[in-house]
Design an enzyme around this catalytic site. Sequence first.
Site, PDB file in Angstrom:
ATOM      1  N   GLU A  97       0.818  -1.209   0.000  1.00  0.00           N
ATOM      2  CA  GLU A  97       0.000   0.000   0.000  1.00  0.00           C
ATOM      3  C   GLU A  97       0.857   1.267   0.000  1.00  0.00           C
ATOM      4  O   GLU A  97       1.754   1.413   0.843  1.00  0.00           O
ATOM      5  CB  GLU A  97      -0.947  -0.029   1.208  1.00  0.00           C
ATOM      6  CG  GLU A  97      -1.856   1.175   1.346  1.00  0.00           C
ATOM      7  CD  GLU A  97      -2.704   1.440   0.108  1.00  0.00           C
ATOM      8  OE1 GLU A  97      -3.296   0.476  -0.421  1.00  0.00           O
ATOM      9  OE2 GLU A  97      -2.757   2.590  -0.336  1.00  0.00           O
ATOM     10  N   THR A 102      -5.656   1.709  -5.500  1.00  0.00           N
ATOM     11  CA  THR A 102      -5.254   0.296  -5.357  1.00  0.00           C
ATOM     12  C   THR A 102      -5.879  -0.570  -6.446  1.00  0.00           C
ATOM     13  O   THR A 102      -5.224  -1.427  -7.036  1.00  0.00           O
ATOM     14  CB  THR A 102      -5.721  -0.273  -4.001  1.00  0.00           C
ATOM     15  OG1 THR A 102      -5.365   0.633  -2.977  1.00  0.00           O
ATOM     16  CG2 THR A 102      -5.092  -1.619  -3.735  1.00  0.00           C
ATOM     17  N   HIS A 126      -1.281   3.066   4.670  1.00  0.00           N
ATOM     18  CA  HIS A 126      -2.263   3.885   3.943  1.00  0.00           C
ATOM     19  C   HIS A 126      -2.343   5.267   4.573  1.00  0.00           C
ATOM     20  O   HIS A 126      -2.244   5.401   5.788  1.00  0.00           O
ATOM     21  CB  HIS A 126      -3.632   3.202   3.988  1.00  0.00           C
ATOM     22  CG  HIS A 126      -4.614   3.772   2.991  1.00  0.00           C
ATOM     23  ND1 HIS A 126      -5.214   5.001   3.170  1.00  0.00           N
ATOM     24  CD2 HIS A 126      -5.072   3.291   1.811  1.00  0.00           C
ATOM     25  CE1 HIS A 126      -6.007   5.241   2.134  1.00  0.00           C
ATOM     26  NE2 HIS A 126      -5.939   4.222   1.298  1.00  0.00           N
ATOM     27  N   ASP A 181       1.627   0.045  -4.867  1.00  0.00           N
ATOM     28  CA  ASP A 181       0.459   0.209  -5.742  1.00  0.00           C
ATOM     29  C   ASP A 181       0.367   1.599  -6.375  1.00  0.00           C
ATOM     30  O   ASP A 181      -0.007   1.751  -7.529  1.00  0.00           O
ATOM     31  CB  ASP A 181      -0.851  -0.192  -5.048  1.00  0.00           C
ATOM     32  CG  ASP A 181      -1.189   0.625  -3.814  1.00  0.00           C
ATOM     33  OD1 ASP A 181      -0.332   1.403  -3.338  1.00  0.00           O
ATOM     34  OD2 ASP A 181      -2.331   0.482  -3.318  1.00  0.00           O
ATOM     35  N   HIS A 182       0.730   2.636  -5.606  1.00  0.00           N
ATOM     36  CA  HIS A 182       0.661   4.016  -6.106  1.00  0.00           C
ATOM     37  C   HIS A 182       1.377   4.906  -5.105  1.00  0.00           C
ATOM     38  O   HIS A 182       1.805   4.429  -4.059  1.00  0.00           O
ATOM     39  CB  HIS A 182      -0.791   4.465  -6.291  1.00  0.00           C
ATOM     40  CG  HIS A 182      -1.645   4.165  -5.090  1.00  0.00           C
ATOM     41  ND1 HIS A 182      -1.569   4.893  -3.927  1.00  0.00           N
ATOM     42  CD2 HIS A 182      -2.546   3.176  -4.855  1.00  0.00           C
ATOM     43  CE1 HIS A 182      -2.404   4.387  -3.038  1.00  0.00           C
ATOM     44  NE2 HIS A 182      -3.008   3.332  -3.554  1.00  0.00           N
TER      45      HIS A 182
HETATM   46  C1  GP9 Z   1      -8.879  -0.590   0.531  1.00  0.00           C
HETATM   47  C2  GP9 Z   1      -7.513  -0.446  -0.006  1.00  0.00           C
HETATM   48  C3  GP9 Z   1      -7.038   0.975   0.020  1.00  0.00           C
HETATM   49  O1  GP9 Z   1      -9.440  -1.844   0.375  1.00  0.00           O
HETATM   50  O2  GP9 Z   1      -7.389  -1.047  -1.224  1.00  0.00           O
HETATM   51  O3  GP9 Z   1      -7.589   1.707  -0.981  1.00  0.00           O
HETATM   52  P1  GP9 Z   1      -6.926   2.949  -1.752  1.00  0.00           P
HETATM   53  O4  GP9 Z   1      -7.478   4.163  -1.116  1.00  0.00           O
HETATM   54  O5  GP9 Z   1      -5.439   2.901  -1.645  1.00  0.00           O
HETATM   55  O6  GP9 Z   1      -7.360   2.736  -3.130  1.00  0.00           O
HETATM   56 MN    MN Z   2      -3.760   1.795  -2.283  1.00  0.00          MN
END
Ligand code: GP9
Ligand code: MN
Length: 644
Positions: A257, A301, A416, A475-476
């Site tokens: 994340e 994500t 996150h 992921d980003h």
């Molecule tokens: C939530 C997770 C986080 O299930 O994938 O989401 P994001 O805000 O990073 O897309």
């Molecule tokens: Mn994410």
Amino acid sequence: MKKFQLPKEISRSNVMFFAAAVVLFWIKTYSAYKIEFNLGIENTLQQFLLFINPISSALFFFGLGLLFKKRAKLVIIIMDFLLSFLLYANIVYYRFFNDFVTVPVLMQTKTNGGQLGDSALSLMSVFDIFYFADTIILIVLAFKVFNHIQESTRKPFKIVLLFSITAFLFNLGLAEKDRPQLLTRSFDRAYLVKYLGAYNFTIYDIIQNIKSSSQRALADSSDITDVENYRKANYAEPNPAYFGKAKGKNVIYVSMESFQNFMIGYKLNGQEVTPFLNSLARDNNTFYFDNFYHQTGQGKTSDAEFLMENSLYPMAQGSVFVNKAQNTYHAMPAILKGYGYNSAVFHGNYKTFWNRNVMYKALGYDQFYDAEYYNMSQENTKNYGMKDKPFFAESMPMLKNLKQPFYTKFITLSNHFPFEMDPQDTDFPAGDFGDDVVNQYFQSAHYMDQALEQFFNDLKTSGLYDNTIVVLYGDHYGISENHDDAMAKVLGVDQITPMQSASLQRVPLFIHVPGVKGGVQHQFGGEVDVRPTVLHLLGVDTKNFMEFGSDLLSKEHRNWVLFRNGDYVGQQVTQLNEKCYDSATGQLAADPAQCKDIDNKVHDELDMSDEVVYKDLLRFYKPQGFTPINPDDYEYLGKGKTKK
Ligand code: GP9
Ligand code: MN
């Protein structure tokens, strides 16, 4: 005894009847929210929004009754019944699926009644009559109390409509304050219901579906030809040194994340933030890509997941997981199914987030271990769900039980935004850059690193390690441009230039392949490129797939990477915000025309990918040797639930 009778002005008043209907319906709906749905109310504003959100729809739909004179009460009763029926359908559906009814659910041809079939009855109870209590009361009121026909010609519909719109805008405004981009990002049905209400959600859902199906309807099979030609012209041959080197091995993807590449090797006051990942970057059997970029849009994500598994680009706006889950895809789980693979996703959040429970069926995932499979105790969770350490620990027994070879994905959560940690979870100092978000990022990244180390150790103990390839990717970005001042301090520069900003979009990619010599790789690439890279390692020919990525290990790999906004980074030149830079110096290029060649390709490629996604073109194409999957064959019922 004299019969009770209201004064005549009241008993014939449509407006009074209307007001009674609104109030009763409002109370009923709010009670249903509280009794039936678990909407994750986190603060008083959300509580307030939940309370007020039925008003706008009640005013509007019952207000329609006021367009009539003699039949006003009848129309209001019918409206009340229809909305109550919708609410009740959601209640029954939710009792089983923990989800809300959507248009595609209703359209599904197979076992319907909203997929519930026979079990629908067992989910109902006589006490549910409460959810129609307002309709019953209104009928009684119409006969006993408001039993005179209105004679005046006044039709106050316009005023009510105005009130309804005002109520809706007020509601939406507050909701957007708590959750920006609620409608454009539309990440979770439960959120839409929580913020805007069950009825507004249905309207929103209907609009989205009309939009989507009209784009789809205009397409035909000839539209795929251009894409096919483009694909053929841009195909990169696999590198024979790596093709099939991981044949038959299990596959584990880990979505890290919000994890950015600048963290790799970074020392905070002399202490490595992510010692485990740093060691992986030096590991003999690991390819570590340090010029690898995320290519996500608003779907965050889920966009990363989409890119990795389809090698197509996500949408310019909104989330493809949410808006295009009804499309046909030829995704990794479905491809590998043809090679005997069994697939599963592990994620400690609820399954409706990013519409995953629907999209994963379209991708062909056999199993989805969502929040229901984890101990979501206060201690184990933070922000969106499971903390990474208990998440991996609790996933391990489930992973070990999977039939091999497996293709799996683990989606972490702890790192996150806003990166806040419970004090007992971190032994790492926060940064000191004058910005809480940035400061905390070091702590949550460190925690994730420890969780990953624990996971790798568990894989070793379980005996899976030597027979599994592990792909880890950020992921980003985690730190947005709003934090550039602090990031300049982190990187030790005066200010973040556009080139540095682009460079901050790098996320690390690790591919650990047992028995294969890896090493640090500097080629430019992005999430779209991972699928062909991994498929080639697994010995799967990709020539016939409609994909846009280029194998990172191929000798023909193109050395540039595009972003969803049309910018790109290449080895020689980089184009950002329509300005052309020399990649080596970071200065504006002497001749901006140098950027043109790749710029054209970037636009062609994004256009082609958008065609495929918006028009659902893969339904017209069957890659040679690929057996299409049927999303209706998949069901994620949750722990211990079986279908009757
Ligand atoms: C939530 C997770 C986080 O299930 O994938 O989401 P994001 O805000 O990073 O897309
Ligand atoms: Mn994410």
